[in-house]
Design a protein around this motif. Structure first.
Motif, PDB file in Angstrom:
ATOM      1  N   MET A 406       0.861  -1.186   0.000  1.00 16.69           N
ATOM      2  CA  MET A 406       0.000   0.000   0.000  1.00 16.69           C
ATOM      3  C   MET A 406       0.893   1.230   0.000  1.00 16.69           C
ATOM      4  O   MET A 406       1.861   1.304   0.763  1.00 16.69           O
ATOM      5  N   GLN A 407       0.553   2.214  -0.834  1.00 13.86           N
ATOM      6  CA  GLN A 407       1.316   3.455  -0.915  1.00 13.86           C
ATOM      7  C   GLN A 407       0.474   4.610  -0.379  1.00 13.86           C
ATOM      8  O   GLN A 407      -0.681   4.761  -0.750  1.00 13.86           O
ATOM      9  N   ILE A 408       1.102   5.407   0.489  1.00 12.65           N
ATOM     10  CA  ILE A 408       0.436   6.563   1.091  1.00 12.65           C
ATOM     11  C   ILE A 408       1.360   7.762   0.983  1.00 12.65           C
ATOM     12  O   ILE A 408       2.576   7.642   1.193  1.00 12.65           O
ATOM     13  N   THR A 409       0.808   8.903   0.626  1.00 16.02           N
ATOM     14  CA  THR A 409       1.548  10.159   0.776  1.00 16.02           C
ATOM     15  C   THR A 409       0.839  10.965   1.854  1.00 16.02           C
ATOM     16  O   THR A 409      -0.382  11.029   1.885  1.00 16.02           O
ATOM     17  N   ARG A 410       1.644  11.560   2.717  1.00 18.91           N
ATOM     18  CA  ARG A 410       1.073  12.291   3.854  1.00 18.91           C
ATOM     19  C   ARG A 410       1.848  13.579   4.090  1.00 18.91           C
ATOM     20  O   ARG A 410       3.076  13.593   4.049  1.00 18.91           O
ATOM     21  N   GLN A 411       1.107  14.645   4.318  1.00 18.78           N
ATOM     22  CA  GLN A 411       1.701  15.936   4.624  1.00 18.78           C
ATOM     23  C   GLN A 411       2.306  15.908   6.019  1.00 18.78           C
ATOM     24  O   GLN A 411       1.693  15.429   6.964  1.00 18.78           O
ATOM     25  N   ARG A 412       3.523  16.412   6.131  1.00 14.55           N
ATOM     26  CA  ARG A 412       4.156  16.507   7.437  1.00 14.55           C
ATOM     27  C   ARG A 412       3.790  17.847   8.048  1.00 14.55           C
ATOM     28  O   ARG A 412       4.013  18.905   7.454  1.00 14.55           O
ATOM     29  N   LEU A 413       3.238  17.827   9.265  1.00 19.11           N
ATOM     30  CA  LEU A 413       2.785  19.047   9.928  1.00 19.11           C
ATOM     31  C   LEU A 413       3.873  19.708  10.759  1.00 19.11           C
ATOM     32  O   LEU A 413       3.826  20.895  11.040  1.00 19.11           O
ATOM     33  N   ARG A 414       4.869  18.935  11.172  1.00 14.89           N
ATOM     34  CA  ARG A 414       5.949  19.445  11.992  1.00 14.89           C
ATOM     35  C   ARG A 414       7.150  18.548  11.775  1.00 14.89           C
ATOM     36  O   ARG A 414       7.022  17.499  11.150  1.00 14.89           O
ATOM     37  N   PRO A 415       8.357  18.947  12.232  1.00 12.72           N
ATOM     38  CA  PRO A 415       9.502  18.056  12.080  1.00 12.72           C
ATOM     39  C   PRO A 415       9.220  16.697  12.703  1.00 12.72           C
ATOM     40  O   PRO A 415       8.677  16.608  13.797  1.00 12.72           O
ATOM     41  N   GLU A 416       9.562  15.649  11.975  1.00 10.48           N
ATOM     42  CA  GLU A 416       9.281  14.291  12.446  1.00 10.48           C
ATOM     43  C   GLU A 416       9.932  14.030  13.789  1.00 10.48           C
ATOM     44  O   GLU A 416      11.064  14.430  14.042  1.00 10.48           O
ATOM     45  N   ILE A 417       9.193  13.374  14.670  1.00  6.89           N
ATOM     46  CA  ILE A 417       9.706  13.081  16.011  1.00  6.89           C
ATOM     47  C   ILE A 417      10.430  11.745  15.995  1.00  6.89           C
ATOM     48  O   ILE A 417       9.865  10.719  15.635  1.00  6.89           O
ATOM     49  N   ASN A 418      11.710  11.772  16.363  1.00  7.83           N
ATOM     50  CA  ASN A 418      12.473  10.549  16.512  1.00  7.83           C
ATOM     51  C   ASN A 418      12.985  10.491  17.948  1.00  7.83           C
ATOM     52  O   ASN A 418      13.846  11.289  18.336  1.00  7.83           O
ATOM     53  N   ILE A 419      12.461   9.590  18.733  1.00 11.60           N
ATOM     54  CA  ILE A 419      12.881   9.431  20.121  1.00 11.60           C
ATOM     55  C   ILE A 419      13.627   8.118  20.234  1.00 11.60           C
ATOM     56  O   ILE A 419      13.093   7.051  19.909  1.00 11.60           O
ATOM     57  N   SER A 420      14.872   8.191  20.669  1.00 11.15           N
ATOM     58  CA  SER A 420      15.672   6.978  20.791  1.00 11.15           C
ATOM     59  C   SER A 420      15.225   6.202  22.023  1.00 11.15           C
ATOM     60  O   SER A 420      15.217   6.736  23.131  1.00 11.15           O
ATOM     61  N   THR A 421      14.861   4.942  21.812  1.00  8.07           N
ATOM     62  CA  THR A 421      14.440   4.097  22.937  1.00  8.07           C
ATOM     63  C   THR A 421      15.523   3.085  23.301  1.00  8.07           C
ATOM     64  O   THR A 421      15.305   2.218  24.126  1.00  8.07           O
ATOM     65  N   ALA A 422      16.681   3.200  22.658  1.00  9.50           N
ATOM     66  CA  ALA A 422      17.803   2.310  22.972  1.00  9.50           C
ATOM     67  C   ALA A 422      18.801   3.044  23.856  1.00  9.50           C
ATOM     68  O   ALA A 422      18.965   4.257  23.767  1.00  9.50           O
ATOM     69  N   GLU A 423      19.473   2.285  24.724  1.00  8.64           N
ATOM     70  CA  GLU A 423      20.478   2.861  25.604  1.00  8.64           C
ATOM     71  C   GLU A 423      21.852   2.364  25.184  1.00  8.64           C
ATOM     72  O   GLU A 423      22.008   1.247  24.690  1.00  8.64           O
ATOM     73  N   LEU A 424      22.869   3.204  25.387  1.00 13.62           N
ATOM     74  CA  LEU A 424      24.232   2.833  25.053  1.00 13.62           C
ATOM     75  C   LEU A 424      24.710   1.724  25.979  1.00 13.62           C
ATOM     76  O   LEU A 424      24.544   1.812  27.202  1.00 13.62           O
ATOM     77  N   CYS A 425      25.283   0.686  25.401  1.00 10.92           N
ATOM     78  CA  CYS A 425      25.779  -0.431  26.204  1.00 10.92           C
ATOM     79  C   CYS A 425      26.896   0.057  27.120  1.00 10.92           C
ATOM     80  O   CYS A 425      27.877   0.639  26.642  1.00 10.92           O
TER      81      CYS A 425
END
Length: 519
Positions: A406-425
């Motif tokens: 399935m292909q979708i195009t979507r307008q971005r309303l704000r800068p994409e949120i990337n939250i790191s859920t990994a911790e440094l070993c």
């Protein structure tokens, strides 16, 4: 649907979480001032014409010049330039009555940038997209002032109705009302929230926006670019403006000043609903109390798990976003096709939530689990379309292709949120390598021999708790490793579990003085 707005104010800024039926669907961040938010209006100065791109670069005070393409110029650009110049110089001969402003000739939709700009004039622009990565803001000259029920656009007299209002009778009613009350020289876009509203409510909204336009006119007087002319409302009030309706059950804030702002806004636009705003003061972090922190940690990883055991893999590339649906454990009784349909329906709901939550924009490719029946594929398409109907971002959805995508195009309303859920070993520090040896006990024993050779007989060994358990665990017929060392090397070693120690690190201390023994 039960909607709750949870607002967390801290020293770093304001975090806003929107919950629908207790489930996190949107997360907004407001970090201080001067962030060039979408909707901010600036007086900028053209720095460079780019005929090859059919665009110009505009200085609005950001470290990178902002980008303004010809397609984002208003048809009423000449009128906008005339208005801007007159306001700056104090020659606004129309006074407070903007209906007296005489519009200039419209520009061509398919024209060239060099045909409409001569020199490097000062220009009124609105932020269309916030700065992202190394790019400056993207601008538009189609100035729009958003209200709760309508959006006002200067220099035209067009009335447009939101396509999400489907009733032909309601569309005609709203058209008649707005055309009778709107001020001249202003176009109006009627928002979906206006459905069912009366003339007085719409008129109040229009008067607020007309007042805002007069404020812009005043702020332009004597202004020098680059300068902020009118800022978009703060995130709290802008979200309330865009989404507040009867399904909102609660707005919770942890700051008294925000409590006042939210209550004042709701009192102004929706009298009688101000009691839904409450102050959080039970001592616990507000996001922990309402389960936001837990949902953020669970939702922002590369892998997103679902209740049935199925999961999503979300990958981001430079050109597009890819979402893969995996079935996990399947019910053997239902059959492959039924299992695929059930998993895909569950995945569709989570995918739509993830797109809103992370504000994923651009091209999105979804690899659903293969289904043989065309009716089932159609059912998935209809489900995605229905789920995305409440998404404020513009979007286009294509049916599932013969490859199962399935292909979708979507307008971005704000800068994409990337939250790191990994911790440094703590052991390898992100390198993927540990040392000095997998045979850690042998390495410790070698250093123990050296310490004993220096005359030490009572020692403390600080190690990671896992290593401590390994060294001290013994049995009836097999003594522990540390007891074996005591017997062989004539030494007393006390093993101490140190929770802060990396897995493969260890230190010897003198048991009598607690001094670190350097090896």
């Amino acid at each position: 649907m039960n909607k709750e707005l949870i607002i967390n104010s801290s020293g770093e800024g304001v975090e806003i979480a929107l919950l629908e039926d207790k489930k996190l669907v949107e997360l907004h961040f407001e970090r201080g001032q001067g962030q060039f938010a979408v909707g901010d209006i600036y007086l900028g100065k053209i720095k460079k014409l780019m005929p090859g791109l059919n665009a110009v670069f505009v200085d609005v005070g950001y470290e990178k010049d902002a980008f303004l393409h010809y397609t984002d110029l208003s048809p009423y650009l000449r009128s906008l330039l005339k208005f801007t110049k007159a306001c700056i110089e104090g020659n606004a001969n129309w006074g407070d009555d903007f209906s007296r402003f005489k519009n200039e000739q419209e520009i061509l939709k398919t024209g060239k940038i060099t045909e409409v700009f001569t020199g490097k004039p000062e220009i009124l622009v609105q932020v269309l997209k916030e700065p992202i990565s190394s790019k400056g803001p993207r601008l538009s000259c189609e100035i729009s002032l958003p209200g709760r029920f309508v959006v006002m656009t200067p220099f035209n007299d067009v009335v447009a109705i939101s396509r999400k209002i489907h009733s032909a009778e309601e569309r005609k009613r709203l058209q008649r009302i707005v055309e009778s009350i709107k001020p001249k020289n202003f176009g109006v876009i009627v928002r979906t929230a206006a459905e069912g509203k009366n003339t007085a409510e719409l008129h109040t909204d229009l008067l607020e926006l007309e007042k805002m336009w007069k404020g812009i006119q005043q702020n332009l007087h004597g202004a020098k670019p680059p300068q902020l002319i009118m800022s978009e409302q703060d995130k709290t009030t802008s979200i309330l403006r865009d989404m507040l309706n009867d399904s909102f059950q609660k707005v919770v804030v942890n700051d008294k000043s925000l409590l006042t702002v939210a209550r004042d806004y709701i009192t102004r636009v929706s009298p009688g609903q101000e009691d839904i705003v409450t102050l959080h003061s039970n001592g616990q972090p507000i996001f922990d109390t309402y389960g936001v922190s837990k949902q953020v940690k669970a939702a922002f990883g590369k892998t997103v798990n679902m209740n049935s055991g199925a999961y999503l893999i979300i990958e981001h590339t430079e050109a597009l976003h890819v979402i893969d649906v995996n079935s996990g454990t399947r019910s053997p009784e239902a059959g492959q096709e039924a299992n695929a349909l059930a998993t895909n329906l569950e995945a569709a709901q989570e995918i739509v939530r993830q797109m809103r939550l992370r504000d994923i924009g651009g091209i999105i490719i979804i690899d659903f689990i293969d289904m043989k029946l065309a009716d089932n594929r159609k059912q998935i398409y209809d489900a995605v379309e229905q789920l995305m109907a409440s998404d404020r971002a513009r979007h286009t959805i294509l049916p599932i292709s013969k490859f199962g995508l399935m292909q979708i195009t979507r307008q971005r309303l704000r800068p994409e949120i990337n939250i790191s859920t990994a911790e440094l070993c703590p052991t390898c520090k992100g390198t993927g390598k540990i040392g000095p040896s997998i045979l850690l006990a042998d390495d410790i024993e070698k250093d123990l021999k050296y310490v004993v050779s220096q005359g030490m007989r009572k020692l403390k060994l600080h190690v990671h708790p896992i290593v401590e358990a390994y060294l001290t665990k013994g049995g009836i017929f097999k003594p522990s490793i540390v007891k074996k060392w005591d017997k062989e090397h004539k030494v007393k070693v006390t093993v101490v579990a140190d929770t802060n120690a990396p897995l493969t690190e260890y230190n010897f201390y003198d048991a009598q003085t607690d001094d670190l023994i350097k090896l």
